[in-house]
Design a protein around this motif. Structure first.
Motif, PDB file in Angstrom:
ATOM      1  N   VAL A 207       0.835  -1.203   0.000  1.00  0.00           N
ATOM      2  CA  VAL A 207       0.000   0.000   0.000  1.00  0.00           C
ATOM      3  C   VAL A 207       0.866   1.249   0.000  1.00  0.00           C
ATOM      4  CG1 VAL A 207      -2.121  -0.957   0.904  1.00  0.00           C
ATOM      5  CG2 VAL A 207      -0.345  -0.252   2.486  1.00  0.00           C
ATOM      6  N   THR A 208       2.046   1.154   0.592  1.00  0.00           N
ATOM      7  CA  THR A 208       2.949   2.300   0.525  1.00  0.00           C
ATOM      8  C   THR A 208       3.324   2.560  -0.928  1.00  0.00           C
ATOM      9  OG1 THR A 208       3.857   1.229   2.475  1.00  0.00           O
ATOM     10  CG2 THR A 208       4.857   3.317   1.797  1.00  0.00           C
ATOM     11  N   ALA A 209       3.629   1.482  -1.619  1.00  0.00           N
ATOM     12  CA  ALA A 209       4.001   1.629  -3.023  1.00  0.00           C
ATOM     13  C   ALA A 209       2.838   2.170  -3.836  1.00  0.00           C
ATOM     14  CB  ALA A 209       4.441   0.283  -3.582  1.00  0.00           C
ATOM     15  N   LEU A 210       1.644   1.816  -3.417  1.00  0.00           N
ATOM     16  CA  LEU A 210       0.462   2.295  -4.144  1.00  0.00           C
ATOM     17  C   LEU A 210       0.039   3.686  -3.677  1.00  0.00           C
ATOM     18  CD1 LEU A 210      -1.625  -0.975  -4.250  1.00  0.00           C
ATOM     19  CD2 LEU A 210      -0.661   0.222  -6.201  1.00  0.00           C
ATOM     20  N   LYS A 211       0.870   4.293  -2.835  1.00  0.00           N
ATOM     21  CA  LYS A 211       0.644   5.667  -2.339  1.00  0.00           C
ATOM     22  C   LYS A 211      -0.681   5.770  -1.583  1.00  0.00           C
ATOM     23  CE  LYS A 211       3.678   7.930  -5.529  1.00  0.00           C
ATOM     24  NZ  LYS A 211       4.039   6.780  -6.381  1.00  0.00           N
ATOM     25  N   GLN A 212      -0.809   4.884  -0.610  1.00  0.00           N
ATOM     26  CA  GLN A 212      -1.990   4.943   0.260  1.00  0.00           C
ATOM     27  C   GLN A 212      -1.482   5.006   1.698  1.00  0.00           C
ATOM     28  OE1 GLN A 212      -5.016   5.029  -0.956  1.00  0.00           O
ATOM     29  NE2 GLN A 212      -5.023   3.961  -2.915  1.00  0.00           N
ATOM     30  N   PRO A 213      -0.927   6.136   2.112  1.00  0.00           N
ATOM     31  CA  PRO A 213      -0.281   6.196   3.443  1.00  0.00           C
ATOM     32  C   PRO A 213      -1.260   5.923   4.581  1.00  0.00           C
ATOM     33  CG  PRO A 213      -0.467   8.385   2.456  1.00  0.00           C
ATOM     34  CD  PRO A 213      -0.866   7.415   1.404  1.00  0.00           C
ATOM     35  N   ASN A 214      -2.522   6.373   4.441  1.00  0.00           N
ATOM     36  CA  ASN A 214      -3.461   6.144   5.544  1.00  0.00           C
ATOM     37  C   ASN A 214      -3.732   4.663   5.718  1.00  0.00           C
ATOM     38  OD1 ASN A 214      -4.670   6.207   3.079  1.00  0.00           O
ATOM     39  ND2 ASN A 214      -6.669   6.875   3.852  1.00  0.00           N
ATOM     40  N   LEU A 215      -3.810   3.957   4.578  1.00  0.00           N
ATOM     41  CA  LEU A 215      -3.994   2.509   4.649  1.00  0.00           C
ATOM     42  C   LEU A 215      -2.790   1.858   5.301  1.00  0.00           C
ATOM     43  CD1 LEU A 215      -5.623   1.095   1.412  1.00  0.00           C
ATOM     44  CD2 LEU A 215      -6.424   0.938   3.755  1.00  0.00           C
ATOM     45  N   ALA A 216      -1.612   2.331   4.913  1.00  0.00           N
ATOM     46  CA  ALA A 216      -0.386   1.746   5.460  1.00  0.00           C
ATOM     47  C   ALA A 216      -0.390   1.871   6.983  1.00  0.00           C
ATOM     48  CB  ALA A 216       0.832   2.441   4.858  1.00  0.00           C
ATOM     49  N   GLU A 217      -0.819   3.017   7.446  1.00  0.00           N
ATOM     50  CA  GLU A 217      -0.848   3.239   8.888  1.00  0.00           C
ATOM     51  C   GLU A 217      -1.818   2.270   9.560  1.00  0.00           C
ATOM     52  OE1 GLU A 217      -1.781   7.155  11.473  1.00  0.00           O
ATOM     53  OE2 GLU A 217      -0.620   7.425   9.619  1.00  0.00           O
ATOM     54  N   ARG A 218      -2.965   2.163   8.946  1.00  0.00           N
ATOM     55  CA  ARG A 218      -3.975   1.255   9.462  1.00  0.00           C
ATOM     56  C   ARG A 218      -3.434  -0.183   9.524  1.00  0.00           C
ATOM     57  NH1 ARG A 218      -9.335   2.315  10.318  1.00  0.00           N
ATOM     58  NH2 ARG A 218      -9.576   4.486   9.772  1.00  0.00           N
ATOM     59  N   PHE A 219      -2.822  -0.578   8.445  1.00  0.00           N
ATOM     60  CA  PHE A 219      -2.271  -1.938   8.365  1.00  0.00           C
ATOM     61  C   PHE A 219      -1.251  -2.143   9.484  1.00  0.00           C
ATOM     62  CE2 PHE A 219      -3.000  -2.957   3.577  1.00  0.00           C
ATOM     63  CZ  PHE A 219      -4.346  -2.688   3.760  1.00  0.00           C
ATOM     64  N   ASN A 220      -0.437  -1.099   9.676  1.00  0.00           N
ATOM     65  CA  ASN A 220       0.583  -1.158  10.713  1.00  0.00           C
ATOM     66  C   ASN A 220      -0.053  -1.428  12.068  1.00  0.00           C
ATOM     67  OD1 ASN A 220       3.267  -1.047  11.194  1.00  0.00           O
ATOM     68  ND2 ASN A 220       3.502   0.964  10.236  1.00  0.00           N
ATOM     69  N   ASN A 221      -1.116  -0.688  12.341  1.00  0.00           N
ATOM     70  CA  ASN A 221      -1.810  -0.865  13.623  1.00  0.00           C
ATOM     71  C   ASN A 221      -2.357  -2.273  13.750  1.00  0.00           C
ATOM     72  OD1 ASN A 221      -1.276   1.730  14.278  1.00  0.00           O
ATOM     73  ND2 ASN A 221      -3.234   2.527  13.531  1.00  0.00           N
ATOM     74  N   ILE A 222      -2.931  -2.736  12.651  1.00  0.00           N
ATOM     75  CA  ILE A 222      -3.506  -4.078  12.685  1.00  0.00           C
ATOM     76  C   ILE A 222      -2.435  -5.103  13.005  1.00  0.00           C
ATOM     77  CG2 ILE A 222      -4.523  -5.887  11.220  1.00  0.00           C
ATOM     78  CD1 ILE A 222      -5.953  -3.556   9.750  1.00  0.00           C
ATOM     79  N   LEU A 223      -1.297  -4.938  12.332  1.00  0.00           N
ATOM     80  CA  LEU A 223      -0.201  -5.887  12.539  1.00  0.00           C
ATOM     81  C   LEU A 223       0.250  -5.861  13.990  1.00  0.00           C
ATOM     82  CD1 LEU A 223       1.806  -7.867  11.378  1.00  0.00           C
ATOM     83  CD2 LEU A 223       3.250  -5.959  10.736  1.00  0.00           C
ATOM     84  N   GLU A 224       0.394  -4.653  14.524  1.00  0.00           N
ATOM     85  CA  GLU A 224       0.848  -4.538  15.923  1.00  0.00           C
ATOM     86  C   GLU A 224      -0.140  -5.233  16.859  1.00  0.00           C
ATOM     87  OE1 GLU A 224       2.292  -0.762  17.645  1.00  0.00           O
ATOM     88  OE2 GLU A 224       2.714  -0.254  15.546  1.00  0.00           O
ATOM     89  N   GLU A 225      -1.412  -4.956  16.622  1.00  0.00           N
ATOM     90  CA  GLU A 225      -2.445  -5.578  17.451  1.00  0.00           C
ATOM     91  C   GLU A 225      -2.345  -7.089  17.378  1.00  0.00           C
ATOM     92  OE1 GLU A 225      -6.472  -4.359  16.520  1.00  0.00           O
ATOM     93  OE2 GLU A 225      -5.829  -2.273  16.843  1.00  0.00           O
ATOM     94  N   LYS A 226      -2.163  -7.542  16.167  1.00  0.00           N
ATOM     95  CA  LYS A 226      -2.141  -8.984  15.965  1.00  0.00           C
ATOM     96  C   LYS A 226      -0.970  -9.607  16.712  1.00  0.00           C
ATOM     97  CE  LYS A 226      -3.199 -10.610  11.689  1.00  0.00           C
ATOM     98  NZ  LYS A 226      -2.789 -10.938  10.316  1.00  0.00           N
ATOM     99  N   LEU A 227       0.182  -8.962  16.558  1.00  0.00           N
ATOM    100  CA  LEU A 227       1.374  -9.505  17.206  1.00  0.00           C
ATOM    101  C   LEU A 227       1.175  -9.549  18.719  1.00  0.00           C
ATOM    102  CD1 LEU A 227       4.157  -7.808  15.126  1.00  0.00           C
ATOM    103  CD2 LEU A 227       3.572 -10.227  15.180  1.00  0.00           C
ATOM    104  N   LEU A 228       0.573  -8.482  19.211  1.00  0.00           N
ATOM    105  CA  LEU A 228       0.369  -8.388  20.654  1.00  0.00           C
ATOM    106  C   LEU A 228      -0.542  -9.508  21.146  1.00  0.00           C
ATOM    107  CD1 LEU A 228       1.205  -6.482  22.902  1.00  0.00           C
ATOM    108  CD2 LEU A 228      -0.975  -5.272  22.600  1.00  0.00           C
ATOM    109  N   SER A 229      -1.638  -9.675  20.448  1.00  0.00           N
ATOM    110  CA  SER A 229      -2.600 -10.686  20.903  1.00  0.00           C
ATOM    111  C   SER A 229      -1.986 -12.075  20.784  1.00  0.00           C
ATOM    112  CB  SER A 229      -3.889 -10.590  20.100  1.00  0.00           C
ATOM    113  OG  SER A 229      -3.614 -10.899  18.751  1.00  0.00           O
TER     114      SER A 229
END
Lengths: 964, 227
Positions: A795-817
Motif C-alpha cells: 500500500v505504501t508503493a500504491l501511495k496509500q499512506p493512511n492505509l499503510a498506517e492502518r495496516f501497521n496498527n492491525i499488525l501490531e495488534e495482531k502480534l500483541l494478541s
C-alpha cells in the motif's frame, strides 16, 4: 344438370398426357401446380392469376407428387428423378432433399401435424420420414405394384396406401403393421403411369373414399375397412381423382371420361358436373370458400368458382371439430417439437362452433371414439410423466430450455412425483445399444440386451494395472451395478413372479475358487446397491438396508426411513440417500442422506440433502479424497463440509460456464477438479461407444458478480479458505488420534502461503478500485506476519499512506494478541529451551514486542515466537527443500521464511549456548549455513529483510502493471 | 541425423523431416496412470486414464504402439475442416494455413493410429488431395519465377530476379516443411547461380581480387545458415 365449359390457363406445357398435381394453400393466396413432364413447380398467386408464377426448378425430371404441410409452411415434392425435396412455403426456398428412392416417386403426404412425411412410388416400400431431422422412421413394405396414393388418417392412427394394381392397405402408424389388405378393389391400371389411382379420407376420418371398379366411388369404414356404400352415377369411365370438400359433405370426382362430378355424400347423389376438353388429373377444394382448382393432363389449370349450388350448404360449413380435439390432445407432443404446427388450425376452428349435424350413426360412434381417445390421451400423459421422471435423472439443464408452454403440464405432473431410484454413473437402457450400468473413475460396466439375455463387460480405464475381467453372460437381466478395485456387484429388479430380484457379487481376484455369490430376495426388490472395501450394500423396496461381507455373509439388516434414491460406497463408508417426504408442490424433492461406517458400526453423518429447486439428484458419491458430493439435474455440484456444523457447499455450477449447448455428466471429482463427460445438447448422457473421454472442470463457487472485477481472485480466496479449513480439520483429527501430521502441516503451510498471496493480490485490486474497508478486512485475514508486512509495503508503493498506517496498527495488534496467547498457552512442541534475547529480533516491531514480552518470558520456562509458529518452526527443519522451489513467488517467500528461521535459530542458538549444548549449536549452524549471510550478524539480516520487501514490492508492481 | 542427408544437397531427407515433425504436440487419452515426465522440451503429464493430455507426437506414437493410449485426431484433421481447406486451396493462389508438419503428422497418425481417426479413408484422401493441389501450386510458382528469372537474365538485372523471389516468398507463406523442402534446393541453387552471374558482372566493372574474396566468404556462411 347443365353442362358448362371452363377456360383453363396453361402453366405446364405438356406434349403427352402427364400426371399433374395441384394444391391450394390454406393461406388462400397460393395455388401450387406441377406436372410429370416438367421439372418446375409453379406457385401461383390465386388472387392475381395474371401475375407471373414463381418457378421452383430444383428437380431434374418431372414432378409427380406434391404435398403441403398442414400449417402451410413446408412444401414437399416427389419426382421422377427419385428424390423428395422440401421447400419453405410460400417463399419457395429449397430446404433439403429429405429422402431418395431408387425408382420414381409417385406419392407424398404429410401427417396431420406435419412431423411425418410419407413418400412412395415404384420402389417396394413406403418411407415414413421424420421431417424435422430427415431420419427414416419406418419403411412399410407390402405393396406389389407401384404406390400411387397415400393418405394419413386425420386422427393420425392409420396410413392408407393404394397401388396401381388397385390394392388398398391400412397401416397402423404406431407399430408399422398392416391392419387390412383390400385386394383389387380399385381399377387396375397396370403399368400405365399417366393415370393415378387415388384414395382419400373424409375430413372427420370416418370414411375412406376409393375409386371402385364400376366407375364409382366406394366408401370404406375407418376401423373395420368394411365397404359401407358407394356413389355411382354418371361417370362413364373409371374415376382417376377424387377430393373431399373441407367439411366432408361433398366429394369431387374426375373420371377418364373428362368430366368432374360433385357428389353429396349424405344423399349419395351427384349434384353438379362439369365437362372438360381433357381429363382432369388433379383437383383441390378451396380451403375456405366454394371453389375447386383443377388441372388437366396437358398441364392447364383453372379455378371453378361456386361449385356447389348456392341453394345447398357451403362446402366449408360445419368443418368437423376433430381438429380441436386433436390439437389439444394427441398433438400435444408434436406441438412441442414444432410450435408453429397449429398455425392453420385456429382458422379452421372458427367455423366449427356452429351447429353440427352429421349422421346419427356417425355421431354416436364419434362420441364413443372420442371418449376412447381421451382415455388414450390420459394414458399417454401418464406414461409420459413416468418416462419423464426416469429420464429426468439424466437431464442436465434441458428443462431450462424446454420451459415452453407446450410441456408445462407434463412438467407439473412429473414434479409432484418422487424421484425414482438410480445408480450413480448409469445411463438409461437403449434398445440395440450398449449402455453403462456403472461408470466411475476406475472403470465402467456396460451391458447390452440381445435375444433375451444380456452381455456384460467390465473395463478398467487403467488397462495396465487394473485386473482383467472376462465378459459375462447375464441371464438375470441386471439393471444395477457397482464397481470398485476389488469386485463388482450386480442386481436386477423382479420381473413378475418367476424372476426374483437377485444380488450378485463378483470379486476380481480371490484366493479361493468360486468366490462369486448371489442372493435372492423373495417378495422384495433391490432398488440401489453400493460397494465398499469388504462390504456390499443393497437397499430394497421394503426400505431395508442389507449389508453383506465380501464373502457373502449377511452381516447387518437395517431399516431405513424412506424409499431409497441412491447409495454410494467409499472404503468403510456407505452413503445412502432416501426420500423422507413427498416432494413439495414447488417441485422440490425432500431427500435425506446418511453416512454409515460399516467397520465401526457407526453413523458419523446424517442430514438433509439440498437440491436446486425443481431439480433431481443425478449423481451422488465420494470425491477421491472421500468428500461426500452430489450433482443435480440443474448442474450444481455440492460437496459436504464440516464447516458450520456440517453443510453443503455449491462448488460447481454448469450455468456459470457459458456453454449452453453442453451438458455435463459427472463421473467423479477431486479436491479441485470435477471429472465429467461433456455431452452436446440435447444429449444428456454419453454413449458407451466410442469410449467417452473425461473432461476436467475447475471447481469454483458460484460467486455473485462483484464490483471489484477480480472474480478469479475472490474464487481462489474462497477455495483456499475451504482447503485450509479442511486440512486443519484433518490435522485436528489426526492429532486427536495421536498420529503424525507433519505432511498435513506442510500442506497447510503451502495453502496458507498461497492464500496470503491471493489476499495480497486482492488487496492490490481493492486499492486500485478504492475499496479501503475491504482491503483492511483482507489484511486482518493474512495468516503470516511477513505477508502483513508485504501488505504494508504494497500500500505504501500504491501511495496509500493512511492505509499503510492502518495496516501497521492491525499488525501490531495482531502480534500483541498472539504474544499474549502464546504466553498464556505455552506450546510444548517448541524446542526452544532458553530465554529469548531482545536483540535477536530484526525489525522495529519485533524488538518492541519482544522487549515487552521478554520481561514475562524470563519467568516462563518455555517460550516461542509469535504467530503461526507451529508451521514456521517445522519449516525451519527443511529450509533447503523450500529453497529449491521453482517459481519466482516461492523464491520471494523463501527468504522471508529464512528470516523467521534466523530469528528462531538465533533464539535456539542463544538458548543452547547458554545451556552449553554444543551439538545443537552445530545443528543450527548447519541450518544457517545454507544461507549466504551470517546468521549472527544483525545488519545482514536487516538487509535480507529489506531486500525481501523490495522483491515482493517488485512482484506486486508487475502484478499491478499486468492488470492495468 | 545430419549424416543421413547429402551434405551438398540442401534438402532434408524424409526421415529427417519425420523426426522433426515428431516434436509436434498432440492430444492423447492415456489408459494408464503415470507421473509427469520431465523432458528438456518441457514437462508432460501427469497421465491419468481417460483424461486427455498433451504429449509430443513421438511419445504418443510410442505409447500407442504399446496400447497405452488413444490419439485424439487434431482439429484440422477433421473431414469438415479438411474439406474447407481443400476448397480454399483450389480457389485461391495462396496457401492455406495448415500445421507446418501436416504431411508427416498425418502420415504418422495413419501409420500408427488408424483406428483412432474417424472416417480414415476420407481424411486420407482429402489430405492427399490437398498435398497434390499445393505441390502443383509450388510447381507453377517455380515456373513463374524461372520465367521472370530468364527475363531478368536477359536484362542482366539480378535485382529484378530478387524482386521476383520476394514476390514468390510472399506467396509462399504457410508453406509446410515438406513443401519448403522441395523448393529449397532449387531456390538456393538458383540464387547462388544468379549471385555468381551478377558478381561476374561486377567483375567486369571493378577489379577482381576483393570480389573473389567476397564469393569465397559467401560460401561457408551460406552453408552455415542452411544447417
Amino acid at each position: 344438370m347443365k353442362i358448362r365449359t371452363m377456360k383453363l390457363r396453361e402453366t405446364h406445357a405438356a406434349a403427352d398426357d402427364s400426371v399433374c398435381s395441384i394444391l391450394w394453400a390454406s393461406d388462400l393466396g397460393h395455388i401450387v401446380t406441377a406436372s410429370s413432364s416438367d421439372n418446375a413447380i409453379c406457385i401461383h398467386d390465386a388472387s392475381a392469376p395474371s401475375n407471373a408464377p414463381k418457378f421452383l426448378r430444383n428437380h431434374r425430371e418431372g414432378v409427380t407428387a406434391l404435398a403441403l404441410s398442414p400449417n402451410s409452411t413446408c412444401l414437399a415434392s416427389g419426382s421422377l428423378d427419385h428424390s423428395v425435396k422440401l421447400y419453405k412455403f410460400p417463399g419457395g426456398d429449397f430446404e433439403t432433399n429429405i429422402t431418395r428412392f431408387t425408382l420414381p416417386i409417385r406419392a407424398v403426404a404429410f401427417n396431420k401435424s406435419g412431423t411425418i412425411l410419407a413418400a412412395a412410388g415404384d420402389d417396394e416400400g413406403i418411407k415414413l420420414v421424420n421431417t424435422i431431422d430427415g431420419t427414416i422412421a419406418r419403411v412399410l413394405k407390402g405393396h406389389k405394384g407401384s404406390v400411387t396414393s397415400l393418405a394419413f388418417d386425420p386422427k393420425s392412427e392409420y396410413l392408407t396406401s393404394l397401388d396401381s394394381n388397385g390394392t388398398v392397405i391400412y397401416w397402423e402408424l404406431q407399430s408399422g403393421s398392416t391392419l387390412h389388405v383390400l385386394k383389387a378393389i380399385a381399377p387396375n391400371n397396370g403399368t400405365d403411369v399417366s393415370v393415378m389411382n387415388i384414395l382419400a379420407w373424409s375430413p372427420d376420418g370416418e370414411l375412406l373414399a376409393v375409386p371402385g371398379l364400376k366407375n364409382n366411388v366406394v366408401l370404406y369404414d375407418r376401423d373395420t375397412a368394411e365397404k359401407l356404400f358407394s356413389l355411382s352415377g354418371d361417370h362413364l369411365q373409371p374415376i382417376c381423382f377424387l377430393s373431399w370438400s373441407p367439411n366432408g359433405k361433398y366429394i369431387a370426382t374426375s373420371g377418364l371420361d373428362k368430366q368432374i362430378l360433385i357428389w353429396d355424400v349424405d344423399k349419395k347423389q351427384d349434384i353438379e358436373r362439369q365437362k372438360f376438353s381433357e381429363c382432369i388429373t388433379c383437383m383441390v377444394w378451396k380451403p375456405e370458400g366454394n371453389a375447386l382448382a383443377v388441372i388437366d393432363v396437358k398441364g392447364k389449370y383453372g379455378v371453378w368458382e361456386s361449385v356447389v349450388p348456392s341453394t345447398m350448404k357451403s362446402p366449408t360449413e360445419d368443418i368437423p371439430g376433430l381438429y380441436f380435439k386433436n390439437s389439444n390432445g394427441l398433438l400435444l407432443f408434436d406441438e412441442e417439437e414444432e410450435p408453429c404446427a397449429s398455425g392453420n388450425l385456429s382458422d379452421l376452428n372458427e367455423d366449427s362452433h356452429d351447429d353440427f349435424e352429421p349422421l346419427r350413426r356417425k355421431r354416436s360412434r364419434k362420441h364413443s371414439s372420442y371418449d376412447d381417445e381421451m382415455e388414450d390421451v390420459n394414458d399417454e400423459l401418464e406414461t409420459v410423466s413416468k418416462v419423464e421422471t426416469r429420464k429426468k435423472a439424466f437431464y442436465g439443464h434441458k428443462e431450462n430450455l424446454s420451459g415452453r408452454s407446450g410441456s408445462r403440464n407434463m412438467m407439473v405432473t412429473a414434479g409432484t412425483k418422487m424421484q425414482e431410484p438410480f445408480q450413480p454413473g448409469a445411463t438409461p437402457a437403449q434398445p440395440g445399444k450398449r449402455h453403462f450400468l456403472c461408470y466411475n473413475m476406475l472403470g465402467s460396466i456396460t451391458t447390452m440386451e440381445h435375444e433375451g439375455y444380456s452381455h456384460i463387460e467390465t473395463d478398467f480405464h487403467d488397462t495396465s494395472s487394473g485386473p482383467r475381467v472376462s465378459a459375462m453372460t447375464d441371464y438375470f437381466g441386471f439393471t444395477m451395478a457397482s464397481l470398485n478395485e476389488n469386485g463388482s456387484v450386480f442386481a436386477n429388479p423382479c420381473k413378475g413372479d418367476k424372476n426374483m430380484s437377485t444380488l450378485m457379487y463378483r470379486p476380481f481376484s480371490s484366493w479361493a475358487n468360486n468366490s462369486e455369490w448371489s442372493m435372492r430376495f423373495e417378495g422384495e426388490e433391490v432398488r440401489a446397491i453400493a460397494l465398499g472395501s469388504g462390504w456390499v450394500a443393497a437397499i430394497t423396496n421394503l426400505n431395508s438396508l442389507r449389508i453383506f461381507t465380501e464373502g457373502g455373509l449377511q452381516r447387518y439388516i437395517l431399516s431405513l426411513d424412506g424409499p431409497a434414491v441412491t447409495a454410494a460406497g467409499y472404503k468403510d463408508e456407505l452413503a445412502v440417500v432416501t426420500h423422507i417426504s413427498p416432494p413439495l408442490p414447488t417441485n422440490e424433492q425432500i431427500l435425506e442422506f446418511r453416512v454409515f461406517n460399516i467397520s465401526h458400526g457407526s453413523q458419523p453423518l446424517r442430514g438433509l440433502l439440498p437440491l436446486t429447486p425443481g431439480s433431481n439428484l443425478t449423481w451422488f458419491g465420494f470425491s477421491e479424497e472421500g468428500q461426500l458430493s452430489s450433482f443435480d439435474s440443474k448442474g450444481i455440484l455440492r460437496v459436504f463440509t464440516s464447516q458450520f456444523g456440517g453443510t453443503w457447499l455449491p462448488l460447481f455450477s454448469a450455468s456459470k460456464i457459458k456453454k449452453s449447448e453442453e451438458n455435463y455428466w459427472v463421473a467423479g471429482l477431486n479436491a479441485s477438479k470435477l471429472f465429467c463427460i461433456v455431452c452436446k445438447s440435447p444429449e444428456t448422457f454419453p454413449q458407451s461407444t466410442p469410449k467417452p473421454v473425461l473432461t476436467l472442470l475447475d471447481l469454483s463457487f458460484p460467486l455473485a458478480a462483484s464490483d471489484l472485477g477480480a472474480d478469479n481472485l475472490e474464487n481462489e480466496f474462497m477455495m483456499n479458505n475451504m482447503h485450509l479449513s479442511r486440512i486443519q480439520r484433518s490435522i485436528e483429527e489426526r492429532e486427536a488420534s495421536g498420529l503424525d501430521c507433519t505432511l498435513l502441516d506442510d500442506e497447510a503451510f503451502t495453502v496458507e502461503t498461497s492464500l496470503d498471496r491471493c489476499i495480497l493480490r486482492l488487496i492490490a485490486s481493492c486499492c486500485n478500485s478504492d475499496k479501503h474497508v475491504r482491503a483492511t478486512e483482507l489484511v486482518k485475514l493474512l495468516s503470516l506476519e511477513k505477508s502483513s508486512r508485504a501488505a504494508i509495503k504494497l500500500v505504501t508503493a500504491l501511495k496509500q499512506p493512511n492505509l499503510a498506517e492502518r495496516f501497521n496498527n492491525i499488525l501490531e495488534e495482531k502480534l500483541l494478541s498472539d504474544k499474549k496467547e502464546n504466553i498464556a498457552l505455552p506450546d510444548s512442541k517448541s524446542n526452544c529451551n532458553g530465554s529469548v534475547k531482545p536483540e535477536v529480533a530484526s525489525t522495529k516491531f519485533f524488538t518492541a514486542e519482544i522487549n515487552r514480552a521478554a520481561e514475562t518470558a524470563v519467568a516462563s520456562p518455555v517460550h516461542i515466537f509469535p504467530s503461526t509458529s507451529n508451521t514456521r518452526a517445522r519449516n525451519a527443519e527443511e529450509p533447503t527443500k523450500d529453497k529449491n522451489g521453482k517459481s519466482e513467488e516461492s523464491k520471494t517467500m523463501t527468504p522471508g521464511r529464512t528470516i523467521d528461521l534466523k530469528a528462531t535459530g538465533k533464539g535456539n542458538a542463544n538458548g543452547v549456548h547458554n545451556a552449553g549444548e554444543a551439538t545443537k549449536a552445530t545443528k543450527v549452524d548447519q541450518l544457517s549455513s545454507s544461507r549466504p549471510s551470517n546468521p549472527f550478524a544483525k545488519s545482514s539480516s536487516h538487509q535480507g529483510s529489506s531486500s525481501l520487501f523490495d522483491s515482493l514490492k517488485k512482484t506486486k508492481k508487475t502484478d499491478i502493471k499486468g492488470k492495468v | 541425423m545430419a549424416g543421413t542427408s547429402d551434405p551438398h544437397a540442401s534438402a532434408f531427407s524424409a526421415a529427417e523431416l519425420e523426426f522433426l515433425a515428431e516434436d509436434e504436440i498432440i492430444e492423447i487419452v492415456p489408459n494408464l496412470r503415470m507421473d509427469a515426465l520431465n523432458f528438456i522440451s518441457g514437462d508432460f503429464g501427469p497421465f491419468r486414464p481417460q483424461i486427455p493430455t498433451q504429449a509430443p507426437l513421438w511419445l504418443a506414437v510410442a505409447l500407442k504402439k504399446r496400447g497405452k493410449c488413444t490419439i485424439r485426431t487434431p482439429e484440422w484433421m477433421s473431414v469438415d475442416k479438411l474439406t474447407q481447406v481443400l476448397e480454399a486451396e483450389r480457389d485461391s493462389d495462396k496457401f492455406q494455413p495448415l500445421p507446418f508438419h501436416y504431411v508427416q503428422i498425418s502420415r504418422l497418425l495413419f501409420d500408427h493410429a488408424q483406428g483412432d481417426i474417424p472416417d480414415t479413408y476420407m481424411v486420407r484422401s482429402l489430405i492427399e488431395d490437398i498435398k497434390d493441389v499445393r505441390f502443383h501450386k509450388i510447381g507453377k510458382g517455380l515456373e513463374s519465377i524461372s520465367g521472370e528469372g530468364t527475363f531478368a537474365l536477359k536484362l542482366l538485372m539480378p535485382s529484378v530476379m530478387l524482386i521476383g523471389f520476394s514476390i514468390a516468398a510472399n506467396s509462399l507463406k504457410n508453406l509446410s516443411a515438406m513443401e519448403a523442402n522441395i523448393v529449397r534446393p532449387f531456390v538456393t541453387r538458383a540464387l547462388e547461380t544468379f549471385y555468381k552471374l551478377s558478381s561476374s558482372d561486377m567483375i567486369q566493372e571493378t577489379d577482381h581480387a576483393p570480389n573473389r574474396q567476397q564469393t569465397a566468404n559467401r560460401g561457408p556462411r551460406r552453408q552455415l545458415k542452411d544447417r
